[in-house]
Scaffold this active site. Structure first.
Site, PDB file in Angstrom:
ATOM      1  CG  HIS A  90     -32.595 -73.624  59.438  1.00 50.09           C
ATOM      2  ND1 HIS A  90     -31.557 -73.338  60.279  1.00 50.09           N
ATOM      3  CD2 HIS A  90     -32.935 -72.444  58.872  1.00 50.09           C
ATOM      4  CE1 HIS A  90     -31.265 -72.058  60.219  1.00 50.09           C
ATOM      5  NE2 HIS A  90     -32.091 -71.488  59.379  1.00 50.09           N
ATOM      6  CE  LYS A 129     -24.615 -57.849  62.544  1.00 53.03           C
ATOM      7  NZ  LYS A 129     -25.501 -57.298  63.535  1.00 53.03           N
ATOM      8  NE  ARG A 147     -37.334 -67.086  61.877  1.00 56.52           N
ATOM      9  CZ  ARG A 147     -36.054 -66.795  61.832  1.00 56.52           C
ATOM     10  NH1 ARG A 147     -35.242 -67.311  62.730  1.00 56.52           N
ATOM     11  NH2 ARG A 147     -35.574 -65.980  60.929  1.00 56.52           N
ATOM     12  CB  SER A 188     -28.622 -69.471  63.107  1.00 61.02           C
ATOM     13  OG  SER A 188     -29.255 -70.393  62.289  1.00 61.02           O
TER      14      SER A 188
HETATM   15  P1  ADP Z   1     -30.490 -65.985  56.179  1.00 60.48           P
HETATM   16  O1  ADP Z   1     -29.281 -65.381  56.812  1.00 60.48           O
HETATM   17  O2  ADP Z   1     -30.436 -66.056  54.686  1.00 60.48           O
HETATM   18  O3  ADP Z   1     -31.831 -65.470  56.686  1.00 60.48           O
HETATM   19  P2  ADP Z   1     -30.888 -68.294  57.864  1.00 60.48           P
HETATM   20  O4  ADP Z   1     -29.999 -69.492  57.912  1.00 60.48           O
HETATM   21  O5  ADP Z   1     -30.995 -67.473  59.093  1.00 60.48           O
HETATM   22  O6  ADP Z   1     -30.382 -67.502  56.608  1.00 60.48           O
HETATM   23  O7  ADP Z   1     -32.358 -68.753  57.443  1.00 60.48           O
HETATM   24  C1  ADP Z   1     -32.649 -69.389  56.231  1.00 60.48           C
HETATM   25  C2  ADP Z   1     -34.163 -69.427  56.037  1.00 60.48           C
HETATM   26  O8  ADP Z   1     -34.764 -70.218  57.061  1.00 60.48           O
HETATM   27  C3  ADP Z   1     -34.842 -68.050  56.129  1.00 60.48           C
HETATM   28  O9  ADP Z   1     -35.910 -68.009  55.200  1.00 60.48           O
HETATM   29  C4  ADP Z   1     -35.381 -68.015  57.530  1.00 60.48           C
HETATM   30  O10 ADP Z   1     -36.506 -67.166  57.643  1.00 60.48           O
HETATM   31  C5  ADP Z   1     -35.781 -69.476  57.706  1.00 60.48           C
HETATM   32  N1  ADP Z   1     -35.836 -69.888  59.105  1.00 60.48           N
HETATM   33  C6  ADP Z   1     -34.879 -69.752  60.041  1.00 60.48           C
HETATM   34  N2  ADP Z   1     -35.288 -70.249  61.227  1.00 60.48           N
HETATM   35  C7  ADP Z   1     -36.548 -70.722  61.025  1.00 60.48           C
HETATM   36  C8  ADP Z   1     -37.545 -71.324  61.874  1.00 60.48           C
HETATM   37  N3  ADP Z   1     -37.306 -71.525  63.159  1.00 60.48           N
HETATM   38  N4  ADP Z   1     -38.734 -71.669  61.324  1.00 60.48           N
HETATM   39  C9  ADP Z   1     -38.971 -71.426  60.006  1.00 60.48           C
HETATM   40  N5  ADP Z   1     -38.105 -70.854  59.172  1.00 60.48           N
HETATM   41  C10 ADP Z   1     -36.907 -70.498  59.666  1.00 60.48           C
END
Ligand code: ADP
Length: 167
Positions: free
Chosen positions: A21, A45, A94, A131
């Site tokens: 992120h 979740k 990703r 995450s």
């Molecule tokens: P959500 O539950 O809305 O997907 P996340 O916190 O998991 O929220 O992710 C927020 C954004 O960051 C999403 O667009 C996700 O694809 C992106 N993201 C998460 N991890 C990575 C990563 N390692 N590299 C690039 N983008 C990421």
């Protein structure tokens, strides 16, 4: 010609924020004048951190980044984007699985309000960082120190120690 200032929101759960992120945020600052990291309050979740804790960690990490702020929101991302006058939604990609999901989401969001979504591809070293996986690996005692910033690593350890001692 004067260029219009561009305000982007980067919405997500960030439970917790990872190096993946953070990399998207750092690269996003080069594209946008303002970048709001927007922590969704909708229930997810098995959450590990409260929205307030997630905001605190992100604020610590982005304090020195120009144009970056941290907020939280309830409900629909597009409504929040409209309320805060965002020009674009920023999301990270990703894998092909992400593309499939994000494609539908971006199409729906554009159909509903006309807002565009801009994607930043992950850096290779974070292609497998999520995450969800971090919560799982950390709870099983795995070493995730390369995948999350130090403040998140410390909080994860505290949180999981507390959980273990209350069992
Ligand atoms: P959500 O539950 O809305 O997907 P996340 O916190 O998991 O929220 O992710 C927020 C954004 O960051 C999403 O667009 C996700 O694809 C992106 N993201 C998460 N991890 C990575 C990563 N390692 N590299 C690039 N983008 C990421």
């Amino acid at each position: 010609m004067t260029r219009k200032s561009v305000r982007a929101i980067f919405p997500g759960s960030f439970d917790p924020i990872t190096n993946g992120h953070l990399d998207v945020i750092e690269r996003g600052t080069k594209l946008f004048d303002e970048l709001v990291v927007a922590v969704g309050r909708s229930p997810i979740k098995n959450p590990l951190f409260t929205p307030e804790e997630r905001i605190e960690m992100i604020t610590e990490l982005t304090a020195d980044m120009p144009g970056v702020s941290v907020e939280s929101f309830d409900g629909l991302t597009v409504e929040y984007a409209a309320q805060t006058k965002a020009d674009v939604i920023l999301r990270g990609l990703r894998s092909l699985t992400d593309v499939q999901y994000e494609f539908k989401l971006a199409m729906t969001n554009r159909a509903v309000t006309g807002i565009e979504t801009i994607f930043i591809m992950t850096s290779e070293q974070y292609g497998f960082t999520s995450s969800t996986l971090i919560r799982e690996v950390a709870s099983l005692g795995g070493n995730i120190s390369n995948l999350v910033p130090k403040n998140v690593h410390d909080r994860l350890r505290q949180r999981l120690n507390k959980k273990a001692s209350s069992k």
